[in-house]
Design a protein around this motif. Structure first.
Motif, short mmCIF file in Angstrom:
data_model
loop_
_atom_site.label_atom_id
_atom_site.label_comp_id
_atom_site.label_asym_id
_atom_site.label_seq_id
_atom_site.Cartn_x
_atom_site.Cartn_y
_atom_site.Cartn_z
N VAL A 183 -26.32 -25.75 31.51
CA VAL A 183 -25.51 -25.68 30.30
C VAL A 183 -26.49 -25.34 29.18
O VAL A 183 -27.42 -26.08 28.91
N LEU A 184 -26.30 -24.19 28.58
CA LEU A 184 -27.33 -23.66 27.70
C LEU A 184 -27.26 -24.18 26.28
O LEU A 184 -26.18 -24.23 25.69
N ASN A 185 -28.42 -24.51 25.76
CA ASN A 185 -28.56 -24.76 24.34
C ASN A 185 -28.41 -23.41 23.64
O ASN A 185 -29.21 -22.50 23.87
N ALA A 186 -27.39 -23.27 22.83
CA ALA A 186 -27.06 -21.99 22.20
C ALA A 186 -27.79 -21.84 20.87
O ALA A 186 -28.29 -22.82 20.30
N PRO A 187 -27.86 -20.62 20.35
CA PRO A 187 -28.44 -20.42 19.01
C PRO A 187 -27.87 -21.41 18.00
O PRO A 187 -26.67 -21.67 17.98
N ASN A 188 -28.72 -21.94 17.18
CA ASN A 188 -28.38 -23.01 16.25
C ASN A 188 -27.84 -22.42 14.95
O ASN A 188 -28.53 -21.66 14.27
N TRP A 189 -26.61 -22.80 14.59
CA TRP A 189 -26.04 -22.31 13.32
C TRP A 189 -25.99 -23.39 12.25
O TRP A 189 -25.70 -23.09 11.08
N ILE A 190 -26.28 -24.65 12.59
CA ILE A 190 -26.06 -25.74 11.62
C ILE A 190 -27.24 -25.94 10.68
O ILE A 190 -27.13 -26.64 9.68
N GLY A 191 -28.38 -25.35 11.00
CA GLY A 191 -29.61 -25.68 10.29
C GLY A 191 -29.61 -25.32 8.81
O GLY A 191 -29.12 -24.25 8.41
N ILE A 192 -30.17 -26.21 8.00
CA ILE A 192 -30.35 -25.98 6.56
C ILE A 192 -31.69 -26.59 6.15
O ILE A 192 -31.81 -27.81 6.03
N ASN A 193 -32.70 -25.76 5.96
CA ASN A 193 -33.95 -26.27 5.41
C ASN A 193 -33.74 -26.55 3.93
O ASN A 193 -33.15 -25.74 3.20
N ILE A 194 -34.24 -27.70 3.48
CA ILE A 194 -34.09 -28.09 2.08
C ILE A 194 -35.46 -28.47 1.52
O ILE A 194 -36.18 -29.27 2.13
N TYR A 195 -35.79 -27.85 0.41
CA TYR A 195 -37.09 -28.12 -0.23
C TYR A 195 -36.83 -28.68 -1.62
O TYR A 195 -36.08 -28.10 -2.41
N ILE A 196 -37.45 -29.81 -1.91
CA ILE A 196 -37.30 -30.47 -3.21
C ILE A 196 -38.66 -30.44 -3.90
O ILE A 196 -39.62 -31.04 -3.40
N ASN A 197 -38.70 -29.70 -4.99
CA ASN A 197 -40.00 -29.44 -5.65
C ASN A 197 -41.03 -28.96 -4.62
O ASN A 197 -42.17 -29.43 -4.57
N ASP A 198 -40.57 -28.02 -3.78
CA ASP A 198 -41.40 -27.29 -2.80
C ASP A 198 -41.85 -28.13 -1.60
O ASP A 198 -42.69 -27.68 -0.82
#
Length: 767
Positions: A82-97
């Motif tokens: 059962v394959l781990n599919a391409p990830n669409w949920i990701g959100i990188n968040i940077y706070i003051n870099d």
């Protein structure tokens, strides 16, 4: 000690407080799905602590080449991942870099996640002090749409506390993912195209070997003080694409990112149109917006719960348990596509591989027949008919002939893909479960048409297998079954497993009965099937001889059928005499020690007494239950439900209740210490059976629905609905009485405690 951090609640699964030790377990427990796709409850933002990343697309798999140090004829060439599919949920968040990462934050407080089962929405909130001393308050909502099942939605709200801060959001798609388990570290996905425009991005990719074509897509928008923030140009690499938003946020103000994403697949659309269809899907959800799509989600779940809910009064943990089980079953399979089936982990993990086990026929079909309609269960049976030729091919690889069919233990497309020899070659009782499901379907729905149209061909293939699998023992003067593994997988390569032998005898007799019935009532189908299978009267006579002369091991000393030859040669030490430090034995003992022990993983002989209860008296059941249950360690998820039903039938309600709690809270309380690998989806249907068939005593007797209701002392009342032949019956049980309400336009006659009761539309009948 079982885990106990999940809070008791009637409609929600709740975790309070952030503990990195619980993250992987919670990723399983808070998983979401919609029948077409699903995902573990991974954090959207960066997390550098221990995590098990998992997003899955229904029906998409990879044939990972079997890895063994030896090879035997008939061995499966691959194990279906059962394959781990391409990830669409990701959100990188940077706070003051600096990246937001709960594993590195100086402080995390107010952490709470809630899986609201009533509306199908997962919410997470927390306050944090980042590593660069910015205080924030975060609320994240996520759901997978039931109405537009190719799309999911995320709302990510960040409020800055005390000081102003620059926040960068980088929603992304990532195709460079891997599976937790891989035999050879193969590359599973080949990315063919990455595109982006404005606030949308797309990754076109196909699986290696199986060539499943997919498009992973997303759209993101950021709002601050009611105004939309313009995105920066997309960043892109060989397997990754992101859209960037940047906003200076004043103290005590919030900024909200909305992200829609999901998958379009070739199963539903032409390959060349996957991206264009994804664009149209995003147009549709954009017009609706997050809140409107969420309202539709709540309405769709309300419709599901209207029919499938079980209400328990007076016991919150029991109530939470059954709703969690019903919720996860509906997240995994909704019966809309006959090409799909019910994987043992659903969309919550990768363990076991495959999408179909015998669990579907033995445990899941009753749930779907009673809470949906006969069309859904018929699709599950059609799935097996569509794989009949491959079942015949599977048997041929093992030396069987003349159209004998051996259905796979584990499959994605009808081919066997289980890579443990003692299961692949020997756990052949799975064949009988498919035949039993055909019988069970007709018994419950009254729809005989499946048998002449499809089912009889399946039954003939299975009967031919059993006829060829036995051999005649001159010493015993009976037909015997050598080298098998029964449902108790803690016994491999045994002779004459009673359950397997009994199932074989029943399958042959049932097939012969259906042949006569189809011959007399469906002449055209009969002649078509006989012409196709080349079945002769002489072959049927040989089958009958096997069924009539089948050997069953029996102990005169104990007055019980033996699980297999030699069972009494074991050191018969009961489970309650084992030190608790040695449990579970599958994690504490060597396999050699387990195989020599009397310990039973799940119902084996008692599984036969469950399937064929009309063949045995209550005294027979009691004697076998008292003999075998004390040796049962219940280390299979499928074990407690059958024992709960049998204990209830014996009137042992305290024992039945304890088994019910174990099956209903198996994952919530992590009884088997493995929930981080994923949930036990198929056994959840057994939880439903524990209440409806166990406590409610529901059966079909003489073509009528029958009930023998009981109630645990811990409950004030319970109620459930069943759809029986297009008549919906609501059952409400208290310690004083049981009431029935028929919802529909046609009256129906049922039996309650052996007595006939007439039900009329919308009239409450109390017994």
């Amino acid at each position: 000690m079982n885990q106990d951090y999940i809070k008791a609640d009637k409609w929600s699964i709740i975790e309070e407080g952030f503990d990195q030790e619980n993250v992987k377990s919670s990723e399983s427990i808070f998983s979401i799905g919609n029948g077409a796709m699903g995902q573990r409850a991974n954090f959207e933002e960066t997390y550098t602590g221990e995590t098990f990343q998992g997003s899955y697309i229904a029906g998409v798999y990879y044939p990972d080449k079997t890895r063994v140090g030896w090879w035997k004829n008939g061995y499966p060439e691959y194990f279906a991942k059962v394959l781990n599919a391409p990830n669409w949920i990701g959100i990188n968040i940077y706070i003051n870099d600096v990246a937001l990462d709960l594993a590195t934050c100086k402080k995390v407080s107010g952490f709470r996640r809630e899986l609201n089962m009533k509306g199908g929405i997962y919410t997470r909130c927390f306050q944090a002090v980042t590593s660069n001393n910015v205080e924030i308050d975060v609320i994240v909502k996520r759901f997978l749409s039931l109405d537009i099942d190719e799309v999911g939605a995320i709302s990510y709200n960040v409020k800055v506390l005390k000081t102003d801060a620059k926040i960068v959001f980088e929603p992304y798609l990532d195709g460079g993912i891997t599976n937790e388990d891989s035999n050879w570290d193969d590359k599973f996905w080949n990315i063919t195209n990455i595109t982006s425009a404005n606030n949308r991005a797309f990754i076109e990719a196909h699986t290696m070997k199986t060539n499943f074509q997919t498009c992973t897509f997303m759209q993101a928008s950021l709002h601050y003080n009611g105004k939309e923030v313009s995105p920066k140009p997309a960043d892109r690499s060989e397997s990754f694409v992101s859209i960037k938003f940047e906003q200076n946020v004043k103290a005590n103000e919030s900024v909200v990112l909305t992200k829609f994403g999901g998958y379009t697949v070739e199963r539903n659309h032409p390959n060349k149109e996957l991206t264009s269809v994804a664009n149209l899907t995003l147009d549709k959800v954009s017009d609706l917006g997050f809140e409107s799509l969420l309202e539709k989600q709540k309405a769709s779940w309300a419709s599901i719960w209207e029919m499938s809910d079980i209400v328990i009064e007076g016991d919150i943990k029991a109530q939470q348990g059954i709703r969690f089980n019903i919720f996860q079953l509906n997240q995994t399979y909704l019966g809309t596509d006959s090409r799909l089936n019910i994987g043992p982990k659903g969309f919550t993990g990768e363990k076991y591989g495959g999408s179909t086990y015998w669990d579907t026929e033995a445990y899941c079909i009753p749930f779907y027949m009673a809470t949906k309609d006969d069309k859904v269960a018929r699709k599950l049976l059609k799935y097996r008919y569509n794989h009949l030729e491959k079942a015949i091919a599977n048997a041929k690889k093992l030396g069987f002939f003349n159209g004998a069919a051996l259905y796979p233990m584990v499959t994605m497309n009808g081919e066997e893909c289980h890579n443990e020899w003692e299961i692949t070659f020997e756990e052949i009782h799975r064949n009988g479960a498919i035949a039993f499901a055909i019988h069970n379907y007709y018994r419950y729905t009254g729809d005989y048409s499946y048998i002449p149209e499809m089912g009889l061909e399946v039954l003939i293939g299975i009967a031919r297998f059993w006829h060829q699998r036995v051999n005649f023992s001159e010493e015993k003067g009976k037909y015997v079954m050598l080298g098998v593994t029964g449902p108790n997988e803690y016994e491999n390569n045994v002779h004459n497993n009673w359950y397997t032998n009994y199932l074989a005898k029943w399958c042959i007799n049932y097939t012969l009965t259906q042949l006569d019935k189809v011959k007399s009532g469906y002449a055209d189908d009969y002649h078509r099937i006989i012409g196709k299978t080349k079945l002769t009267d002489r072959e049927c006579e040989k089958w009958k001889n096997v069924a009539d002369e089948m050997y069953f091991p029996y102990s005169k000393k104990y007055g019980v059928f033996l699980q297999q030859d030699g069972f009494l040669d074991k050191d018969l030490v009961r489970v309650d005499e084992l030190p608790k430090t040695e449990r579970p034995i599958n994690q504490k003992w060597s396999w050699d020690r387990i195989l020599r022990s009397p310990y039973i993983k799940q119902a084996d002989v008692l599984q036969g007494f469950y399937f064929f209860e009309e063949d045995f008296s209550l005294e027979d059941l009691e004697k076998h239950f008292d003999f075998y249950e004390p040796f049962t360690v219940h280390e299979s998820s499928l074990s407690p439900c059958v024992h709960s039903i049998q204990a209830a039938k014996l009137g042992r309600m305290e024992q039945a209740y304890n088994f019910y709690l174990r099956t209903s809270r198996l994952d919530l309380d992590d009884y088997n210490k493995e929930v981080e690998e994923g949930l036990h989806i198929t056994s959840m249907a057994g939880t439903w059976m524990s209440i409806v068939e166990g406590f409610g005593g529901m059966r079909v007797v003489d073509d009528k629905l029958s009930f023998k209701p009981q109630i645990p002392n811990q409950w004030k009342a319970y109620s459930f609905k069943v759809n029986f032949r297009d008549r919906i019956i609501k059952v409400h049980v208290t310690s004083e009485n049981v009431s029935f309400q028929l919802i529909g336009s046609k009256e129906v006659s049922i039996r309650v405690n052996g007595k006939k009761v007439e039900l009329f539309p919308d009239k409450l009948i109390t017994v």
